[in-house]
Design a protein around this motif. Structure first.
Motif, PDB file in Angstrom:
ATOM      1  N   LYS A  51       0.831  -1.203   0.000  1.00 43.34           N
ATOM      2  CA  LYS A  51       0.000   0.000   0.000  1.00 43.34           C
ATOM      3  C   LYS A  51       0.870   1.261   0.000  1.00 43.34           C
ATOM      4  O   LYS A  51       1.927   1.290   0.625  1.00 43.34           O
ATOM      5  CB  LYS A  51      -0.885  -0.019   1.246  1.00 43.34           C
ATOM      6  N   VAL A  52       0.411   2.306  -0.688  1.00 39.33           N
ATOM      7  CA  VAL A  52       1.147   3.583  -0.749  1.00 39.33           C
ATOM      8  C   VAL A  52       0.841   4.417   0.500  1.00 39.33           C
ATOM      9  O   VAL A  52      -0.318   4.687   0.800  1.00 39.33           O
ATOM     10  CB  VAL A  52       0.754   4.381  -2.016  1.00 39.33           C
ATOM     11  N   LYS A  53       1.892   4.798   1.201  1.00 36.83           N
ATOM     12  CA  LYS A  53       1.712   5.601   2.431  1.00 36.83           C
ATOM     13  C   LYS A  53       1.788   7.104   2.165  1.00 36.83           C
ATOM     14  O   LYS A  53       0.999   7.884   2.683  1.00 36.83           O
ATOM     15  CB  LYS A  53       2.808   5.237   3.455  1.00 36.83           C
ATOM     16  N   SER A  54       2.792   7.539   1.397  1.00 43.86           N
ATOM     17  CA  SER A  54       2.955   8.968   1.150  1.00 43.86           C
ATOM     18  C   SER A  54       3.844   9.182  -0.076  1.00 43.86           C
ATOM     19  O   SER A  54       4.507   8.250  -0.537  1.00 43.86           O
ATOM     20  CB  SER A  54       3.584   9.657   2.371  1.00 43.86           C
ATOM     21  N   VAL A  55       3.818  10.399  -0.589  1.00 45.84           N
ATOM     22  CA  VAL A  55       4.620  10.736  -1.773  1.00 45.84           C
ATOM     23  C   VAL A  55       5.439  11.980  -1.458  1.00 45.84           C
ATOM     24  O   VAL A  55       4.882  13.050  -1.210  1.00 45.84           O
ATOM     25  CB  VAL A  55       3.732  10.988  -3.008  1.00 45.84           C
ATOM     26  N   LYS A  56       6.758  11.856  -1.460  1.00 42.21           N
ATOM     27  CA  LYS A  56       7.656  12.971  -1.147  1.00 42.21           C
ATOM     28  C   LYS A  56       8.473  13.328  -2.377  1.00 42.21           C
ATOM     29  O   LYS A  56       8.473  12.594  -3.374  1.00 42.21           O
ATOM     30  CB  LYS A  56       8.615  12.595  -0.008  1.00 42.21           C
ATOM     31  N   ARG A  57       9.210  14.431  -2.258  1.00 41.13           N
ATOM     32  CA  ARG A  57      10.085  14.865  -3.346  1.00 41.13           C
ATOM     33  C   ARG A  57      11.373  15.405  -2.757  1.00 41.13           C
ATOM     34  O   ARG A  57      11.354  16.045  -1.706  1.00 41.13           O
ATOM     35  CB  ARG A  57       9.399  15.980  -4.146  1.00 41.13           C
ATOM     36  N   ARG A  58      12.483  15.096  -3.415  1.00 34.32           N
ATOM     37  CA  ARG A  58      13.743  15.774  -3.069  1.00 34.32           C
ATOM     38  C   ARG A  58      14.397  16.182  -4.369  1.00 34.32           C
ATOM     39  O   ARG A  58      14.760  15.335  -5.185  1.00 34.32           O
ATOM     40  CB  ARG A  58      14.658  14.862  -2.264  1.00 34.32           C
ATOM     41  N   GLY A  59      14.523  17.499  -4.588  1.00 36.17           N
ATOM     42  CA  GLY A  59      15.034  17.967  -5.867  1.00 36.17           C
ATOM     43  C   GLY A  59      14.128  17.447  -6.970  1.00 36.17           C
ATOM     44  O   GLY A  59      12.918  17.623  -6.932  1.00 36.17           O
ATOM     45  N   LYS A  60      14.714  16.769  -7.933  1.00 37.92           N
ATOM     46  CA  LYS A  60      13.920  16.244  -9.048  1.00 37.92           C
ATOM     47  C   LYS A  60      13.528  14.789  -8.843  1.00 37.92           C
ATOM     48  O   LYS A  60      12.984  14.164  -9.755  1.00 37.92           O
ATOM     49  CB  LYS A  60      14.713  16.392 -10.353  1.00 37.92           C
ATOM     50  N   TYR A  61      13.809  14.240  -7.658  1.00 34.36           N
ATOM     51  CA  TYR A  61      13.434  12.850  -7.372  1.00 34.36           C
ATOM     52  C   TYR A  61      12.088  12.784  -6.671  1.00 34.36           C
ATOM     53  O   TYR A  61      11.816  13.566  -5.756  1.00 34.36           O
ATOM     54  CB  TYR A  61      14.461  12.185  -6.447  1.00 34.36           C
ATOM     55  N   LEU A  62      11.268  11.827  -7.074  1.00 30.70           N
ATOM     56  CA  LEU A  62      10.050  11.498  -6.335  1.00 30.70           C
ATOM     57  C   LEU A  62      10.348  10.282  -5.474  1.00 30.70           C
ATOM     58  O   LEU A  62      11.025   9.345  -5.915  1.00 30.70           O
ATOM     59  CB  LEU A  62       8.910  11.160  -7.305  1.00 30.70           C
ATOM     60  N   VAL A  63       9.851  10.300  -4.248  1.00 32.21           N
ATOM     61  CA  VAL A  63      10.073   9.183  -3.327  1.00 32.21           C
ATOM     62  C   VAL A  63       8.715   8.739  -2.783  1.00 32.21           C
ATOM     63  O   VAL A  63       8.069   9.472  -2.034  1.00 32.21           O
ATOM     64  CB  VAL A  63      11.000   9.587  -2.167  1.00 32.21           C
ATOM     65  N   ILE A  64       8.300   7.542  -3.200  1.00 29.65           N
ATOM     66  CA  ILE A  64       6.991   7.024  -2.798  1.00 29.65           C
ATOM     67  C   ILE A  64       7.193   6.040  -1.651  1.00 29.65           C
ATOM     68  O   ILE A  64       7.880   5.023  -1.808  1.00 29.65           O
ATOM     69  CB  ILE A  64       6.294   6.354  -3.996  1.00 29.65           C
ATOM     70  N   HIS A  65       6.640   6.380  -0.487  1.00 34.02           N
ATOM     71  CA  HIS A  65       6.800   5.542   0.707  1.00 34.02           C
ATOM     72  C   HIS A  65       5.709   4.470   0.718  1.00 34.02           C
ATOM     73  O   HIS A  65       4.538   4.777   0.540  1.00 34.02           O
ATOM     74  CB  HIS A  65       6.715   6.406   1.970  1.00 34.02           C
ATOM     75  N   LEU A  66       6.133   3.235   0.955  1.00 33.03           N
ATOM     76  CA  LEU A  66       5.212   2.093   0.898  1.00 33.03           C
ATOM     77  C   LEU A  66       5.083   1.448   2.280  1.00 33.03           C
ATOM     78  O   LEU A  66       6.003   1.559   3.100  1.00 33.03           O
ATOM     79  CB  LEU A  66       5.757   1.060  -0.098  1.00 33.03           C
ATOM     80  N   ASP A  67       3.970   0.752   2.505  1.00 35.24           N
ATOM     81  CA  ASP A  67       3.788   0.164   3.842  1.00 35.24           C
ATOM     82  C   ASP A  67       4.606  -1.119   4.033  1.00 35.24           C
ATOM     83  O   ASP A  67       4.615  -1.702   5.105  1.00 35.24           O
ATOM     84  CB  ASP A  67       2.304  -0.040   4.175  1.00 35.24           C
ATOM     85  N   SER A  68       5.337  -1.521   2.974  1.00 39.21           N
ATOM     86  CA  SER A  68       6.307  -2.603   3.134  1.00 39.21           C
ATOM     87  C   SER A  68       7.584  -2.046   3.758  1.00 39.21           C
ATOM     88  O   SER A  68       8.532  -2.784   3.979  1.00 39.21           O
ATOM     89  CB  SER A  68       6.647  -3.195   1.765  1.00 39.21           C
TER      90      SER A  68
END
Length: 279
Positions: A51-68
């Motif tokens: 499951k997707v927990k949250s969606v962050k960004r650093r610079g031009k990177y997207l970081v999708i946090h998962l419940d795994s």
DNA sequence: ACGCCCGCCTGTAAGC
DNA sequence: TGCTTACAGGCGGGCG
């Protein structure tokens, strides 16, 4: 394609679209987009059921946090797009990864030039500890500096040309070719000035321009150029190109002084500026 | 250690 | 019209 304002626009779209959704299946048709992984099944297997927990960004990177507790990191490079879709929608020619959610919708990674990529990290690392992201400098929107600290860091690179510095992701994360030119115009500074030549007032102007231009870019949902390469998660182009002062405006009148916008090659990139009011 | 240039790809537009 | 060349929101690596 995307610099900080475009990536942030995509991030906001993904946040609205994905948080709380569970991944049902993952289909990979282009290994190049997941090139850090051994094979498709290894990548898909780590995502399915998660499951997707949250969606962050650093610079031009997207970081999708998962419940795994794993993170899905995405970089769109020049032509990558993340697009919301329904399973029945026709597949775009350059679709490389399709993620289907149990709720029915899909997220598709489309990327004609295949420079972009996505990969899963080892579990439980902070986004700042992902090796690929560890060298990034401060994010001027997400973690703005005090102007004094900005000045200190700038003067730590006394001889580097301003455009090079603005685009150096290890100095500051998120700015590329379009927004560096726009920031320098807003600052009234030429691309080839160096920090050691700047007055305190010029440093403050540069600092203010970075924050202002990037926030304006986000407010207008990023820049979409004539080739329509950049669109958000819903397929909608940005509006900020209308407000560009210099980028792709060669030969047109400067909005500030009516001088003629010039184009020059600098460090291998097209560079746009006003020769009259950028000094 | 730094800056420059190429390579990675596909698509499009300009130039001849 | 058709072929060739240049160029495009990025970045890593190799070179001097």
């Amino acid at each position: 394609m995307p610099e900080l304002p475009e990536v942030e626009t995509v991030r906001r779209g993904l946040e609205r679209e994905l948080v709380g959704k569970r991944i049902k299946s993952v289909e990979v048709t282009g290994m190049r987009s997941i090139r850090r992984h051994k094979n498709k099944n290894e990548f898909a297997g780590r995502l399915e059921g998660v499951k997707v927990k949250s969606v962050k960004r650093r610079g031009k990177y997207l970081v999708i946090h998962l419940d795994s507790s794993e993170l899905l990191v995405v970089h769109m490079r020049m032509s990558g797009q993340l697009r919301r879709a329904q399973p029945k929608d026709p597949l775009d020619k350059h679709t490389h990864v399709v993620i289907t959610f149990t709720q029915g919708g899909q997220l598709r990674f489309v990327d004609p030039r295949t420079f972009g990529e996505m990969f899963l990290t080892a579990p439980d690392v902070l986004s700042s500890q992902i090796p690929e992201l560890a060298d990034l400098g401060f994010d001027p929107v997400d973690e703005p500096l005090a102007v004094t600290e900005f000045a200190r860091r700038l003067l730590g690179r006394p001889g580097v040309k301003l455009k090079t510095l603005l685009m150096d992701q290890s100095f500051m994360a998120g700015v590329g070719n379009i927004y560096s030119d726009e920031i320098l115009w807003e600052s009234g500074l030429r691309f080839d000035r160096t920090p050691s030549q700047l007055s305190n007032m010029e440093i403050r102007r540069l600092f203010r321009a970075i924050v202002e231009i990037l926030h304006e870019g986000i407010k207008h949902r990023g820049s979409t150029l004539a080739d329509q390469q950049y669109v958000d998660v819903a397929g909608k182009p940005g509006d900020y190109q209308q407000f560009h002062a210099v980028y792709d405006r060669t030969g047109l009148a400067c909005r500030r002084c009516r001088g003629i916008i010039a184009r020059e090659k600098f460090a291998g990139r097209s560079t746009f500026f006003c020769p009259d009011c950028q000094v």
